[in-house]
Write a protein that holds these residues in place. Sequence first.
Motif, mmCIF file in Angstrom:
data_model
loop_
_atom_site.group_PDB
_atom_site.id
_atom_site.type_symbol
_atom_site.label_atom_id
_atom_site.label_comp_id
_atom_site.label_asym_id
_atom_site.label_seq_id
_atom_site.Cartn_x
_atom_site.Cartn_y
_atom_site.Cartn_z
ATOM 1 N N THR A 1 23.880 5.493 -6.697
ATOM 2 C CA THR A 1 22.519 5.909 -7.025
ATOM 3 C C THR A 1 22.073 7.054 -6.140
ATOM 4 N N HIS A 2 21.170 7.893 -6.679
ATOM 5 C CA HIS A 2 20.476 8.887 -5.869
ATOM 6 C C HIS A 2 19.121 8.359 -5.440
ATOM 7 N N TYR A 3 18.697 7.224 -6.032
ATOM 8 C CA TYR A 3 17.456 6.588 -5.616
ATOM 9 C C TYR A 3 17.796 5.608 -4.489
ATOM 10 N N ILE A 4 17.716 6.087 -3.265
ATOM 11 C CA ILE A 4 18.210 5.268 -2.164
ATOM 12 C C ILE A 4 17.350 4.020 -1.975
ATOM 13 N N GLU A 5 16.103 4.051 -2.486
ATOM 14 C CA GLU A 5 15.298 2.828 -2.402
ATOM 15 C C GLU A 5 15.923 1.704 -3.216
#
Length: 308
Positions: A191-195
């Motif tokens: 993912t690029h959404y590290i959250e």
Amino acid sequence: MQPIIEIENLSKTYASGLAALSEVSLAIRRGEIFALLGPNGAGKSTLINIVCGIVTPTSGRVRANGHDILSDYRAARRTIGLVPQELTTDAFETVWDTVSFTRGLFGLRKDPGHIERVLRDLSLWEKRDSRIMTLSGGMKRRVLIAKALSHEPQILFLDEPTAGVDVALRQDMWRLVRRLREQGVTVILTTHYIEEAEEMADRVGVIRGGRIILVEEKAELMRKLGRKQLTLQLQAPLSALPESLSGFELELAGGGQELVYTYDTKGERTGITGLLTALSAAGIRFSDLNTSQSSLEDIFVDLVKERA
């Protein structure tokens, strides 16, 4: 317990000479959520595609649930589900038909009950007779997940599963991933959404330049590499820091009304205690305080910069 995925000295060099992976070794535990993070071009997709049998490695060995992906490829692929980045599905098929057909590709008997459960879990049941071309982008992504789960895999790869989807769908997917883990499915997430990784992962791996530079329990990673800040609201403003405080990583903010102390989590107790003692000795009083901690995103950015 034997890892469900074992990767040993895996390398991939394309005909163009591009070395996408170099001597990668990694063990993924059964039943965990593993987040694989890395910048664009780091080798994440190449690694996933090799494990899933889409790309042939140059050297090294991979076993999925005990099956070698080359010499025992049928059994290895049977145990893996893949949700790719691209929305690739037959636009003229119905949701029910495309998911059922995917199950048949693995040589499994029809199981309408299982297909129904998958579609209901993904809020697709009401759309079961709709053609793919009529669905929204978020619904199409749900269909990709349904296809990946149609043959009841023990390993699920999610390659950027929430790219371009709304917050509500992203949260739905998070709930689904947790439920799959409770059912014993091992989930590997890029993912690029590290959250997302911060929210869901048990362990985190960071890849850069085709090499694994770190694998760590998420909580332990944030404890060891995380940084905290203590912000003190001063009773009287300061124009400069006293010499007696030079041993601490301090800075003035808010026009001299705030004192910000940055420290490693490893030295939390001794650092704060020493600072408070030094402040008292310097006659500096404060009226309020609050703390903040670096996120997994902060740690990731620092790691990639440090290894660059």
